[in-house]
Every structure is written in structure tokens, then in C-alpha cells.
Design a protein around this motif. Sequence first.
Motif, PDB file in Angstrom:
ATOM      1  N   ALA A 171       9.284  12.985  56.448  1.00 53.91           N
ATOM      2  CA  ALA A 171       8.550  13.690  55.444  1.00 53.91           C
ATOM      3  C   ALA A 171       8.784  15.189  55.872  1.00 53.91           C
ATOM      4  O   ALA A 171       8.821  15.341  57.165  1.00 53.91           O
ATOM      5  CB  ALA A 171       7.009  13.669  55.617  1.00 53.91           C
ATOM      6  N   PHE A 212       7.827  19.547  55.281  1.00 56.02           N
ATOM      7  CA  PHE A 212       7.018  20.258  54.924  1.00 56.02           C
ATOM      8  C   PHE A 212       7.300  21.617  54.968  1.00 56.02           C
ATOM      9  O   PHE A 212       7.899  22.266  56.005  1.00 56.02           O
ATOM     10  CB  PHE A 212       5.577  20.308  55.597  1.00 56.02           C
ATOM     11  N   THR A 249       2.991  22.766  52.577  1.00 54.44           N
ATOM     12  CA  THR A 249       3.197  22.061  51.531  1.00 54.44           C
ATOM     13  C   THR A 249       4.423  21.124  51.477  1.00 54.44           C
ATOM     14  O   THR A 249       5.282  21.269  52.116  1.00 54.44           O
ATOM     15  CB  THR A 249       3.761  23.084  50.358  1.00 54.44           C
ATOM     16  N   THR A 250       4.181  19.696  50.974  1.00 52.31           N
ATOM     17  CA  THR A 250       5.067  18.938  51.123  1.00 52.31           C
ATOM     18  C   THR A 250       6.200  19.136  50.286  1.00 52.31           C
ATOM     19  O   THR A 250       6.266  19.154  49.124  1.00 52.31           O
ATOM     20  CB  THR A 250       4.515  17.548  50.592  1.00 52.31           C
ATOM     21  N   PRO A 270       8.332  14.016  50.378  1.00 49.06           N
ATOM     22  CA  PRO A 270       7.266  13.362  51.091  1.00 49.06           C
ATOM     23  C   PRO A 270       8.023  11.887  51.464  1.00 49.06           C
ATOM     24  O   PRO A 270       7.518  11.163  52.382  1.00 49.06           O
ATOM     25  CB  PRO A 270       6.416  12.939  50.068  1.00 49.06           C
TER      26      PRO A 270
END
Length: 184
Positions: free
Chosen positions: A138, A140, A144-145, A148
Motif C-alpha cells: 500500500a 500513502f 491519503t491512500t 491500496p
Amino acid sequence: MAFLPRAAAVAAFMAAACTSGSDPATTATAPPSITASGARSTSPASTPSMTPIPSGVPSATMTAPADPAGAEKEIKRVWERFFNPATSVEDKVALVEDGEMNSLMVEAFAKDERSGQIVGRAGTVRFTSPAEAEVTYALFRNSTTVQPFGRGKAVRQDDAWKISFTTMCSLTKYGADVPKAAAC
């Protein structure tokens, strides 16, 4: 008089080989033999028997390193270090497969303002061989992703686990101005 039947058999064999039109090197028959009646016979060549592999021989289908748990930890540390802004550019180059050969791409990714804000975490690691693994990850940016469910690879090179070159190529899209290496 035993000499004459053998000589006749050899002469017959030679004549047959010369006039048959086939290449003796590719013909799959055994040399002719003389039967008790003096007739010539040929039989198909026998195939060599296959020697079975002993059951104690390890197979070539190993799919994990000797210490899978330790390798998984090392792979996850590599991903965390690579995406840590405090990791030097030189260290990031060393964390990528063939990083030295592709240092311009890795350096551009590390120095890019946009990709420099990315934090990555490796999720599951599935070994496909003792020296390769599939990694879910994942990404970021500013909490905020961004990605994912990313899929990448890790490879063992120079006695260390590294982010695969193909995965590094796919990560360049997260930078503002990160050119891919020509081999991508």
C-alpha cells in the motif's frame, strides 16, 4: 566353410545399406542378423531404458528460501526503508534490483517532490522461488491512500532482498517527473 555364410551376410548388409535410399545414420533399425536358415532379418532398434530418479533426490520445485519468516521480515524492511524519506539516495539505489545500473531512475524517484512524499508498506509476501517473492503493498501520500492494493516483486540479489526492477519501473508513475529506465 563357416566363413562363406558370414561373408555373404556382410555383403548382403552392405548392398542393402547402399541401395535402400535411406540414411543409415537416421534409420532406427538394428543391424541385420542371420537366422538359422540363412535368411536376413532386421528388428527395430531398442530404446535405452530411462533410469528412475531416486526418491531421496530433492526436486527443483522449492518455492521458499530456507528461512521464510526471516526473508519476509527482510523484504518488509526493504520496502519500509525504500519509502522512508530519511533513507539516503545511495541506500535507495542499493535496495533496488540492479540499482546501480538504473541509478538515474531511482535517484529521480527519490529526489522527486511528489514521490518523495510517498510512504509504502509491504503487506503479504508470497514466495515463488527461493530468490523471488510476490509482494502486496500500500502506498500513502500525506495520510491519503494512493495505492491500496499494489502488487510488486522482491528478488534476492547479492545476498540481499531487493525491490525488483520491474516494480521500480511501475512506481515511477507516482512521481511528478520520474523518467523510466530504457529497459522498463
